[in-house]
Write a protein that holds these residues in place. Structure first.
Motif, PDB file in Angstrom:
ATOM      1  N   LEU A 116       9.917 -51.237  15.307  1.00 53.46           N
ATOM      2  CA  LEU A 116      10.783 -51.759  15.448  1.00 53.46           C
ATOM      3  C   LEU A 116      12.159 -50.693  16.514  1.00 53.46           C
ATOM      4  N   GLU A 117      13.090 -50.207  16.550  1.00 50.85           N
ATOM      5  CA  GLU A 117      13.525 -49.207  17.096  1.00 50.85           C
ATOM      6  C   GLU A 117      13.369 -48.716  16.937  1.00 50.85           C
ATOM      7  N   LEU A 118      13.470 -47.058  17.869  1.00 54.62           N
ATOM      8  CA  LEU A 118      13.638 -46.031  16.786  1.00 54.62           C
ATOM      9  C   LEU A 118      15.022 -45.269  16.800  1.00 54.62           C
ATOM     10  N   GLY A 119      15.348 -44.995  16.473  1.00 55.26           N
ATOM     11  CA  GLY A 119      16.265 -43.830  15.866  1.00 55.26           C
ATOM     12  C   GLY A 119      16.453 -42.547  16.259  1.00 55.26           C
ATOM     13  N   TYR A 120      17.180 -41.954  16.729  1.00 50.75           N
ATOM     14  CA  TYR A 120      17.358 -40.174  16.680  1.00 50.75           C
ATOM     15  C   TYR A 120      18.348 -39.610  16.336  1.00 50.75           C
ATOM     16  N   VAL A 121      18.868 -38.367  15.666  1.00 47.94           N
ATOM     17  CA  VAL A 121      19.390 -36.795  15.276  1.00 47.94           C
ATOM     18  C   VAL A 121      18.994 -36.205  15.621  1.00 47.94           C
ATOM     19  N   LYS A 122      20.005 -35.734  16.136  1.00 49.63           N
ATOM     20  CA  LYS A 122      20.181 -34.169  16.258  1.00 49.63           C
ATOM     21  C   LYS A 122      20.581 -32.680  15.385  1.00 49.63           C
ATOM     22  N   SER A 123      20.082 -32.042  15.067  1.00 51.12           N
ATOM     23  CA  SER A 123      20.405 -31.917  13.557  1.00 51.12           C
ATOM     24  C   SER A 123      21.727 -30.957  14.096  1.00 51.12           C
ATOM     25  N   PRO A 124      22.843 -30.485  13.196  1.00 49.45           N
ATOM     26  CA  PRO A 124      24.048 -29.648  13.508  1.00 49.45           C
ATOM     27  C   PRO A 124      23.954 -28.232  14.613  1.00 49.45           C
ATOM     28  N   LYS A 125      22.356 -27.788  14.481  1.00 52.50           N
ATOM     29  CA  LYS A 125      22.656 -26.517  14.284  1.00 52.50           C
ATOM     30  C   LYS A 125      21.735 -26.384  15.613  1.00 52.50           C
ATOM     31  N   GLY A 126      20.958 -27.452  16.124  1.00 51.80           N
ATOM     32  CA  GLY A 126      19.981 -27.994  17.401  1.00 51.80           C
ATOM     33  C   GLY A 126      19.462 -27.399  17.338  1.00 51.80           C
ATOM     34  N   HIS A 127      18.480 -27.141  18.014  1.00 51.12           N
ATOM     35  CA  HIS A 127      16.664 -26.431  18.281  1.00 51.12           C
ATOM     36  C   HIS A 127      15.988 -28.119  17.876  1.00 51.12           C
ATOM     37  N   VAL A 131      13.728 -38.250  14.743  1.00 51.34           N
ATOM     38  CA  VAL A 131      13.249 -39.561  15.119  1.00 51.34           C
ATOM     39  C   VAL A 131      12.879 -40.288  14.132  1.00 51.34           C
ATOM     40  N   THR A 132      13.722 -41.140  14.127  1.00 51.27           N
ATOM     41  CA  THR A 132      13.043 -42.404  12.506  1.00 51.27           C
ATOM     42  C   THR A 132      12.104 -43.306  13.521  1.00 51.27           C
ATOM     43  N   ILE A 133      11.114 -43.140  12.850  1.00 49.73           N
ATOM     44  CA  ILE A 133      10.634 -44.995  13.695  1.00 49.73           C
ATOM     45  C   ILE A 133       9.667 -45.428  12.061  1.00 49.73           C
ATOM     46  N   PRO A 134      10.555 -46.749  12.431  1.00 43.89           N
ATOM     47  CA  PRO A 134      11.093 -47.562  12.357  1.00 43.89           C
ATOM     48  C   PRO A 134       9.376 -49.305  11.924  1.00 43.89           C
ATOM     49  N   LEU A 135       8.541 -48.785  10.650  1.00 40.82           N
ATOM     50  CA  LEU A 135       7.458 -49.479  11.370  1.00 40.82           C
ATOM     51  C   LEU A 135       7.824 -51.497  10.423  1.00 40.82           C
ATOM     52  N   GLY A 136       6.581 -52.397  10.502  1.00 43.61           N
ATOM     53  CA  GLY A 136       6.855 -53.417   9.924  1.00 43.61           C
ATOM     54  C   GLY A 136       5.907 -54.667   9.985  1.00 43.61           C
ATOM     55  N   LEU A 137       5.211 -54.815   8.407  1.00 47.84           N
ATOM     56  CA  LEU A 137       3.760 -55.604   8.637  1.00 47.84           C
ATOM     57  C   LEU A 137       4.209 -56.952   7.712  1.00 47.84           C
ATOM     58  N   VAL A 149      -1.143 -67.696  -3.009  1.00 53.39           N
ATOM     59  CA  VAL A 149      -1.264 -66.651  -2.136  1.00 53.39           C
ATOM     60  C   VAL A 149       0.460 -66.020  -2.266  1.00 53.39           C
ATOM     61  N   LEU A 150       0.750 -64.926  -2.265  1.00 50.39           N
ATOM     62  CA  LEU A 150       1.770 -63.928  -1.812  1.00 50.39           C
ATOM     63  C   LEU A 150       1.617 -63.121  -0.783  1.00 50.39           C
ATOM     64  N   GLU A 151       3.164 -63.602   0.441  1.00 48.71           N
ATOM     65  CA  GLU A 151       3.637 -63.193   1.207  1.00 48.71           C
ATOM     66  C   GLU A 151       4.554 -62.546   0.930  1.00 48.71           C
ATOM     67  N   LEU A 152       4.253 -61.375   1.870  1.00 48.47           N
ATOM     68  CA  LEU A 152       4.843 -59.842   1.325  1.00 48.47           C
ATOM     69  C   LEU A 152       5.507 -59.965   2.625  1.00 48.47           C
ATOM     70  N   ASP A 153       6.342 -59.037   3.222  1.00 50.58           N
ATOM     71  CA  ASP A 153       7.769 -58.481   3.969  1.00 50.58           C
ATOM     72  C   ASP A 153       7.170 -56.899   3.488  1.00 50.58           C
ATOM     73  N   VAL A 154       6.981 -56.565   4.648  1.00 53.55           N
ATOM     74  CA  VAL A 154       7.120 -54.421   4.203  1.00 53.55           C
ATOM     75  C   VAL A 154       7.570 -53.914   5.735  1.00 53.55           C
ATOM     76  N   LYS A 155       8.712 -53.180   4.756  1.00 55.06           N
ATOM     77  CA  LYS A 155       9.366 -52.203   6.479  1.00 55.06           C
ATOM     78  C   LYS A 155       9.716 -50.967   5.292  1.00 55.06           C
ATOM     79  N   LEU A 156       8.679 -49.476   6.719  1.00 53.39           N
ATOM     80  CA  LEU A 156       9.080 -49.046   6.351  1.00 53.39           C
ATOM     81  C   LEU A 156       9.349 -47.990   7.181  1.00 53.39           C
ATOM     82  N   ASN A 157       9.900 -46.197   7.101  1.00 50.71           N
ATOM     83  CA  ASN A 157      10.361 -46.061   7.872  1.00 50.71           C
ATOM     84  C   ASN A 157       9.863 -43.995   7.808  1.00 50.71           C
ATOM     85  N   ILE A 158       8.803 -44.001   8.979  1.00 51.40           N
ATOM     86  CA  ILE A 158       8.485 -42.351   9.422  1.00 51.40           C
ATOM     87  C   ILE A 158       9.272 -41.445  10.047  1.00 51.40           C
TER      88      ILE A 158
END
Length: 255
Positions: A116-127, A131-137, A149-158
Motif C-alpha cells: 500500500l501507500e508508503l509513509g515517511y516521517v523525518k526525525s526532529p533532529k534529522g539524520h 518509512v512506514t511500509i503498509p502491507l495487506g493480504l 471457510v474463514l476469509e480473513l483480511d490482514v493489514k500490517l505496517n513494517i
C-alpha cells in the motif's frame, strides 16, 4: 598592422554568428556537466516522491508480493510443538498445546498480497527517516468442517529506520537501522461478516495465534529485502536524500 575598421567588422560578424547559434540545438555531448563535476541537486520537493517511487519499485521487483503470498503460515501453525526453534517456536508450542481447535485447519491459502501507500516521517533532529511500509493480504482458511471457510483480511505496517552517514572519504550513504513491525498496526478482520457459531471458537483461537505469528514472519522476510533495495537505489537519489538528512539542503515532506 591590424586595422581598427577590420576589427569592428570582425566583432560584428562574431556577434551575428553567436546570435544565430543560440537558436540551434547543441551537438550531442555538449552542454553536459564536465567529468567529475557534481551533479545538480534534484528538486527538494521531489526528493521524497522519487525516493518513495524507487523504494516501492525496488520492493515489488525484488519479489515482495511473492514473499507475502508464500508466508509459511500453515507450516508454522503445524510446527507448534516447539520444534521450530527460537522465540516463535516456543510461543507456538505453548499456544497450540492449549488450543486443539487449530488442528481442524487443513489449509491456509494466501491471496491478494499488496503493497500500500508508503509513509515517511523525518526525525526532529534529522539524520533519520522513518518509512512506514503498509502491507495487506487475505487468508482463506479451510477447516475439517465441510463447507466451512474463514476469509480473513490482514493489514500490517513494517517500520524502517533509514540513517544518513558519511564515511572517511566524505561520501554519504543510506544505512538501514531498525526494521520492525509497528506495534498495534496488525488488523485481522473477517471478510464475510460474522463467523458461523461452530467456527467462532476456531476464529478466536486462530486470530490469537496469527496476531503473534504474522508480524514475526513478515518482519523476518521483508526486512532483508528492504536492506537489499536500499543498496541498489540510484546513486544520485541516495546522495540527495543523504545530504538532505544531514541538513545540507532543504528536505520537504508533502503529506
Amino acid at each position: 598592422m591590424f586595422q581598427i575598421g577590420s576589427l569592428t567588422i570582425f566583432c560584428g560578424l562574431l556577434a551575428q554568428t553567436s546570435a544565430q547559434l543560440q537558436g540551434l540545438p547543441l551537438p550531442i555531448g555538449q552542454g553536459l556537466p564536465l567529468p567529475g563535476a557534481p551533479a545538480l541537486p534534484s528538486n527538494p520537493t521531489n526528493l521524497v516522491a522519487n525516493f518513495k517511487s524507487g523504494l516501492s519499485n525496488g520492493l515489488l521487483s525484488g519479489g515482495l508480493l511473492d514473499i507475502l503470498g508464500n508466508l509459511p503460515l500453515l507450516d508454522t501453525l503445524k510446527s507448534g510443538d516447539g520444534n521450530s526453534g527460537g522465540l516463535l517456536g516456543g510461543l507456538l508450542g505453548k499456544l497450540t498445546s492449549s488450543i486443539p481447535l487449530l488442528n481442524s485447519i487443513i489449509d491456509i491459502e494466501i491471496t491478494d498480497p499488496q503493497l500500500l501507500e508508503l509513509g515517511y516521517v523525518k526525525s526532529p533532529k534529522g539524520h533519520r527517516l522513518y518509512v512506514t511500509i503498509p502491507l495487506g493480504l487475505r487468508l482463506q482458511v479451510n477447516t475439517l468442517t465441510v463447507g466451512s471457510v474463514l476469509e480473513l483480511d490482514v493489514k500490517l505496517n513494517i517500520t524502517v529506520e533509514i540513517l544518513a552517514v558519511r564515511d572517511n572519504q566524505g561520501k554519504v550513504h543510506l544505512v538501514l537501522g531498525d526494521c520492525t513491525h509497528s506495534p498495534g498496526s496488525l488488523h485481522i478482520t473477517l471478510q464475510n461478516g460474522v463467523a458461523p457459531l461452530p467456527l467462532q471458537g476456531l476464529l478466536d483461537a486462530l486470530t490469537g495465534v496469527l496476531n503473534e505469528v504474522i508480524p514475526e514472519l513478515v518482519q523476518e522476510k521483508v526486512c532483508p529485502l528492504v536492506n537489499e533495495v536500499l543498496s541498489h537505489l540510484d546513486v544520485t537519489l541516495v546522495h540527495d536524500i543523504a545530504e538532505a538528512l544531514l541538513g545540507q539542503q532543504e528536505f520537504v515532506i508533502k503529506v
